[in-house]
Design a protein around this motif. Sequence first.
Motif, PDB file in Angstrom:
ATOM      1  N   ASN A 146      35.020  17.855  14.575  1.00 21.41           N
ATOM      2  CA  ASN A 146      35.415  16.602  13.941  1.00 21.41           C
ATOM      3  C   ASN A 146      36.610  16.839  13.041  1.00 21.41           C
ATOM      4  OD1 ASN A 146      33.799  16.396  10.929  1.00 21.41           O
ATOM      5  ND2 ASN A 146      33.023  17.891  12.389  1.00 21.41           N
ATOM      6  N   CYS A 150      33.834  14.355  18.058  1.00 20.11           N
ATOM      7  CA  CYS A 150      33.782  13.060  17.381  1.00 20.11           C
ATOM      8  C   CYS A 150      34.785  12.092  18.021  1.00 20.11           C
ATOM      9  CB  CYS A 150      34.101  13.237  15.901  1.00 20.11           C
ATOM     10  SG  CYS A 150      34.295  11.683  14.996  1.00 20.11           S
ATOM     11  N   THR A 200      24.971  13.004  17.610  1.00 16.45           N
ATOM     12  CA  THR A 200      25.063  13.961  16.504  1.00 16.45           C
ATOM     13  C   THR A 200      23.764  14.022  15.714  1.00 16.45           C
ATOM     14  OG1 THR A 200      27.410  13.438  16.369  1.00 16.45           O
ATOM     15  CG2 THR A 200      26.458  14.648  14.524  1.00 16.45           C
TER      16      THR A 200
END
Length: 145
Positions: A65, A105, A131
């Motif tokens: 991310n 992400c 997640t």
Amino acid sequence: MLAMIRRLAAIALLAASLATPAMAEEDKRTFFYNITTDDTWAAGMAAGQANKALEAGHDVVVFLNVRAVYLASTSRQQDTFAAAGDTPQELLQSAMDKGGRVIICPMCMSQAGMSMDDVIEGVERGGPDVTFEALNDPDTVVLSY
């Protein structure tokens, strides 16, 4: 705080590298590596540890991310992480080849101008449901880079 997190990560790496496959079956954990940077040193450490944890018989999830989404980019040049002799992307591919999961992400990809067409094969599109599912097990150990 960052120094404490890095010390804990080093301890976790040591424990994972010393564990035998028999020990891992008795005390199998999931190691969740939260990577937020495309810095070769930090990302290489996380991906290298992920491989060691997999070799010790643990489950591994790597979450890319923020700037770490660039690690999965098929068009971005990466430096070699000297300690491993591979790029962070090569280490991530090795982890996936050993059965580890790499989740990316989608909002961070969008911010970086990327789509799933731009990432290496095997990377999973993330989201809160994916997640949080990976984080939900009480035996999950989270390390952040």
